[in-house]
Design a protein around this motif. Structure first.
Motif, PDB file in Angstrom:
ATOM      1  N   CYS A   8      53.742  35.946  34.696  1.00 45.10           N
ATOM      2  CA  CYS A   8      52.655  35.539  34.199  1.00 45.10           C
ATOM      3  C   CYS A   8      52.801  33.932  34.483  1.00 45.10           C
ATOM      4  N   ARG A  14      54.070  34.675  28.024  1.00 45.02           N
ATOM      5  CA  ARG A  14      54.641  36.039  27.954  1.00 45.02           C
ATOM      6  C   ARG A  14      55.390  36.336  28.174  1.00 45.02           C
ATOM      7  N   THR A  55      56.504  31.638  21.288  1.00 46.02           N
ATOM      8  CA  THR A  55      57.551  33.229  21.147  1.00 46.02           C
ATOM      9  C   THR A  55      58.577  33.497  21.136  1.00 46.02           C
ATOM     10  N   VAL A 125      46.795  41.525  29.111  1.00 47.44           N
ATOM     11  CA  VAL A 125      48.145  40.968  27.692  1.00 47.44           C
ATOM     12  C   VAL A 125      47.410  39.326  27.524  1.00 47.44           C
ATOM     13  N   ASP A 127      47.098  35.367  26.791  1.00 45.81           N
ATOM     14  CA  ASP A 127      48.005  34.888  27.115  1.00 45.81           C
ATOM     15  C   ASP A 127      47.723  33.514  25.984  1.00 45.81           C
ATOM     16  N   THR A 137      50.351  39.802  21.598  1.00 48.58           N
ATOM     17  CA  THR A 137      50.955  39.382  23.038  1.00 48.58           C
ATOM     18  C   THR A 137      52.361  40.508  22.655  1.00 48.58           C
TER      19      THR A 137
END
Length: 158
Positions: A8, A14, A55, A125, A127, A137
């Motif tokens: 990414c 990601r 994340t 995808v 971000d 995501t």
């Protein structure tokens, strides 16, 4: 050993999410001795940093480990070191192809993640660094990683 690299922009949202989810799925399917995975970014802004807090939070919620993961930048040697180089969006793919030069023109080892999910009708995808939607995501990454395992089984493990 089959090697997969997710790419990414900064390697904090990601691609590390994809790396962590893919590793989890490999563990669940008993494929950790057959398939190795890593992630990298096209930019150098976050080198050495752990995944983004969004994340990490989402991976924690789903019980997916990201232990030991640190951002790194894509290297020229990655072209030779990996069998699959999976780019999270069109810009990442363009940048990777530019770095690798003419040797990867049209080569199937470099492709966009969303090519694994053509039924989704979205080219990239999103971000979550910009959208804030880490759940979207995660959903795409989980589904696409499962499809990638299926693809590897067909192409390399028969």
């Amino acid at each position: 050993m089959i090697k997969v690299l997710f790419v990414c922009l900064g390697n904090i949202c990601r691609s590390p999410m994809a790396e962590a989810v893919f590793k989890q799925q490999l563990r669940e399917q008993g494929l950790t001795e057959t398939i190795e995975v890593d992630s990298a970014g096209t930019g150098d802004w976050h080198l050495g940093k752990i995944p983004h807090e969004g994340t990490r939070r989402l991976l924690d919620e789903h019980g997916v480990s990201y232990e030991g993961m640190r951002a790194r930048q894509v290297r020229l040697s990655d072209y030779h070191d990996f069998d699959y180089i999976v780019c999270m969006d069109s810009n990442n793919e363009r940048d990777v192809r530019q770095l690798f030069g003419s040797k990867c023109d049209g080569h199937p080892k470099v492709f966009k993640f969303m090519d694994l999910l053509p039924e989704r009708k979205t080219p990239d995808v999103p971000d979550p660094y910009y959208t804030g939607n880490f759940e979207e995501t995660y959903e795409l990454v989980s589904e696409g990683c499962a499809k990638l395992i299926d693809r590897i089984r067909l192409e390399k493990l028969q």
